[in-house]
Design an enzyme around this catalytic site. Structure first.
Site, PDB file in Angstrom:
ATOM      1  CB  CYS A 331      -0.973   0.014   1.160  1.00 14.20           C
ATOM      2  SG  CYS A 331      -1.366  -1.590   1.828  1.00 14.20           S
ATOM      3  CD  GLN A 378      -1.048  -8.722  -0.222  1.00 18.03           C
ATOM      4  OE1 GLN A 378      -0.390  -7.702  -0.351  1.00 18.03           O
ATOM      5  NE2 GLN A 378      -1.755  -8.972   0.851  1.00 18.03           N
ATOM      6  CG  ASP A 380      -2.136  -5.400  -2.644  1.00 17.43           C
ATOM      7  OD1 ASP A 380      -3.340  -5.259  -2.402  1.00 17.43           O
ATOM      8  OD2 ASP A 380      -1.225  -5.061  -1.858  1.00 17.43           O
ATOM      9  CG  HIS A 382      -3.878  -0.190  -3.066  1.00 17.71           C
ATOM     10  ND1 HIS A 382      -2.607  -0.615  -3.327  1.00 17.71           N
ATOM     11  CD2 HIS A 382      -4.167  -0.609  -1.813  1.00 17.71           C
ATOM     12  CE1 HIS A 382      -2.141  -1.260  -2.268  1.00 17.71           C
ATOM     13  NE2 HIS A 382      -3.055  -1.281  -1.344  1.00 17.71           N
ATOM     14  CE  LYS A 462     -11.441  -8.416   8.401  1.00  9.52           C
ATOM     15  NZ  LYS A 462     -10.289  -9.250   8.620  1.00  9.52           N
ATOM     16  CG  HIS A 508      -6.028  -1.623   1.315  1.00 13.41           C
ATOM     17  ND1 HIS A 508      -4.709  -1.282   1.283  1.00 13.41           N
ATOM     18  CD2 HIS A 508      -6.627  -0.750   2.151  1.00 13.41           C
ATOM     19  CE1 HIS A 508      -4.514  -0.242   2.074  1.00 13.41           C
ATOM     20  NE2 HIS A 508      -5.659   0.105   2.613  1.00 13.41           N
TER      21      HIS A 508
HETATM   22 ZN   LIG Z   1      -3.138  -2.175   0.478  1.00 15.40          ZN
END
Ligand SMILES: [Zn+2]
Ligand SMILES: [Zn+2]
Length: 639
Positions: A331, A378, A380, A382, A462, A508
């Site tokens: 992040c 990961q 990931d 955003h 979340k 995220h």
């Molecule tokens: Zn993140």
């Protein structure tokens, strides 16, 4: 009189001094017979528990999760008695339940061996057959300490117990154990049990303390439940990704880097197939991709909050006398990329993905193949957006996630939504808007979900995605996390419609979580029999003798041109041995070729798991494979 509220909402009056058993008996003889415990105002109690006032009461049977837990813990007592009977020097330490079973820590110098399990079980059988009642006695803490004088373990347990009243349970035979309870009414009700294993365990998990013997067992309501469970663990052992991964030469670990996986060529084919698919889906859903550095200045991690909250799991290093950290999350790097230019509401939502390599320090004891590692990639992303865009963004992530899981055959997806905890940052308004957006998104898609009230992170609510594998095991893979903290910490802004600067919402999200772990799950789910689209080697060409080697190579070339991962076995082995080898290496398709096939430009196709096979024109086989791969079919090739 005491007033009892039953689960269906009805109220009934009972005489003072009534027990849970009395209530079960009044409801019906069938229930009284099945009952093993009760639930009074949410707390599990013995059937002999005397009601102390008005209460809501539920009768617990082996059909209830809590009931099975009571059986398991009671079975631990019975096992403890059996072990003390066989080894009078054994001293009992602590015997809790665990998922699917129980254990008891025992201090005994003589080792208990797997060959002893049968006689322990025989002794337990005798105790169960005698059907002796569990009896609870209570005393003050002082009385309990006096009673346990000289027993360091149980005295220690008492000193850790809460409340002024200490209880003991006996079930006859001169056996008694300090215990909070509750227990099944009698030893005949402990279910169908089995002792599973024994391992060393330090007292309080402290390596400076004495090594104890931890004996694991399990018990289930019926013999069939037990057999099903034992089959499941046997099957899980057979599918262990660490073993299969070695057999198929997919990955390895080395002492040079504990918890850091080495991916081998065949493992990389699986990896890259997943990455290619993942990228194509993300591109279709409007994501862009970035890559951020692995090592970043320590100051950044102070700013992001990781230093305060995550330091223990991070690795650090020094470059040119300056302190740096190795990223545990992507992040902050993503925020730095966002900051490099100005942003307008017009370009929102901004979906920025990163296949980020992260390092997180795990204790050496918890590492487990690819499932728990110290370094992983990961998947990931955003998403930066405005508050009104949250809901549609979440819907998009849900759709993308289910599409990706579906391609691997995981259709049974469950979601958990975690809401505002007591300690939190951000305004009540943003929490409400975003929690409602998450709920709205979930309502828009027919998907099974449960709410964990108050379980969200302090910086936002979340959603977690769980899948179920073919052994019924549940795995948490994906997550969507709203964040009201980080955009402000990094002074992220965008220019809104009214020309003012505002803080964007940051979402995220990860779909597979960790590539390493996901590959481990796939290996176990498929027992190494990867679907064709993921198989390191999709087809192996097997000439029946040396005479057909040239044609085998021609077939291989033709299939490779069609985009198929293909090899040929030109060894001197007999065809039967070649087939067995390809089967053993879990190759999904084999193309057997001899003079007849060479002449007719055909192949004799054998499919993994199939017996005979059939003849096919080479071109038809190539296009069948292309279709099978493109459709990500999880079954073997079928025409
Ligand atoms: Zn993140
Ligand atoms: Zn107990």
């Amino acid at each position: 009189m005491v007033n009892v509220t039953l689960p269906d909402g009805t109220k009934q009056a009972f005489a003072e001094g009534s027990t849970i058993r009395d209530i079960a008996e009044r409801i019906g003889p069938g229930l009284a017979k099945a009952a093993i415990a009760g639930k009074v105002n949410g707390a599990i109690v013995d059937l002999s528990h005397v009601l102390e006032g008005d209460a809501s009461v539920q009768i617990i049977t082996p059909k209830d999760k809590e009931g099975v837990k009571v059986m398991r813990h009671s079975c631990a007592h019975v096992m403890a008695e059996a072990i003390c009977g066989l080894w009078p020097a054994a001293r009992l330490v602590y015997g809790p339940t665990v998922e699917d079973g129980f254990y008891y820590d025992i201090d005994l110098d003589e080792p208990i061996r797997p060959t002893d399990f049968e006689r322990i079980e025989q002794k337990m059988d005798e105790i169960a057959k005698a059907d002796r009642p569990f009896i609870r006695t209570e005393m003050t803490r002082e009385q309990a300490m006096a009673k346990l004088a000289g027993d360091p373990y149980k005295s220690d347990n008492v000193s850790r117990a809460e409340g002024g009243t200490i209880s003991f349970y006996s079930h006859g035979g001169g056996f008694e154990d300090l215990c909070r309870g509750p227990h099944v009414p009698s030893t005949g009700r402990i279910g169908a049990f089995k002792i599973l294993s024994v391992a060393g365990a330090y007292w309080h998990g402290d390596a400076s303390q004495k090594m104890l013997q931890r004996v694991y067992g399990t018990t289930w309501p019926t013999r069939k439940d037990l057999d099903d469970y034992l089959n499941r663990i046997e099957e899980a052992k057979r599918r262990d990704h660490r073993v299969v991964g070695r057999q198929l030469d997919l990955f390895s670990f080395n002492e040079a880097g504990p918890g850091f996986a080495f991916m081998h060529p065949r493992g990389m084919v699986i990896w890259n197939s997943i990455v290619d698919f993942w990228r194509s889906v993300h591109a279709r859903y409007g994501y862009v991709e970035i890559k951020t550095p692995i090592i970043l200045n320590e100051q950044l991690w102070h700013r992001s909050g990781h230093w305060d909250n995550y330091k223990e799991n991070m690795y650090f290093t020094t470059v040119d006398d300056t302190a740096y950290a190795i990223k545990p999350m992507n992040c902050p790097g993503g925020c730095l990329v966002y900051q490099t230019r100005q942003h307008s509401y017009r370009e929102f939502p901004l979906r920025v993905a990163e296949l980020g390599l992260v390092h997180r320090h795990e204790a050496s004891g918890v590492m487990h193949g690819l499932f728990r590692v110290r370094q992983f990639t990961q998947d990931d992303a955003h998403i930066f957006c405005t508050p009104p865009q949250i809901e549609s963004e979440i819907v998009g992530v849900i759709d993308l996630t289910r599409e990706i899981y579906g391609a691997f055959g995981f259709k049974d997806v469950r979601i958990e939504l975690s809401t505002k905890p007591v300690k939190h940052i951000g305004s009540e308004e943003i929490w409400e808007v975003s929690t409602n957006a998450l709920k709205g998104a979930l309502a828009e898609r027919p998907i099974d979900y449960q709410i964990n009230e108050g379980d969200g992170a302090f910086y936002g609510p979340k959603i977690d995605f769980h899948i179920r594998d073919c052994l019924g095991r549940s795995w948490q893979l994906g997550t969507i996390q709203l964040d009201f903290s980080m955009p402000a910490r990094f002074d992220l802004v965008y220019t809104d419609e009214d020309n003012t600067e505002k803080t964007p919402v940051m979402i995220h999200r990860a779909v597979l979580g960790s590539f390493e772990r996901f590959i481990g799950i796939l290996i176990e789910h498929f027992a190494g029999n990867m679907p064709v689209w993921l198989s390191p080697e999709q087809v192996r060409v097997l000439p029946i003798s040396e005479k057909s080697n040239d044609y085998a190579v021609a077939v291989q070339t033709r299939l490779r041109e069609a985009g198929v991962r293909c090899a040929s076995d030109l060894s001197d082995e007999k065809i039967g041995a070649k087939i067995a080898k390809a089967h053993g290496e879990k190759t999904p398709c084999m193309a057997v070729v001899g003079p007849k096939e060479a002449q007719s430009n055909t192949v004799h196709v054998r499919v993994r798991g199939g017996q005979d096979g059939k003849a096919m024109a080479l071109d038809a086989f190539a296009s069948l494979l292309q279709r099978t791969i493109a459709s990500k079919q999880t079954d073997p090739v079928t025409s």
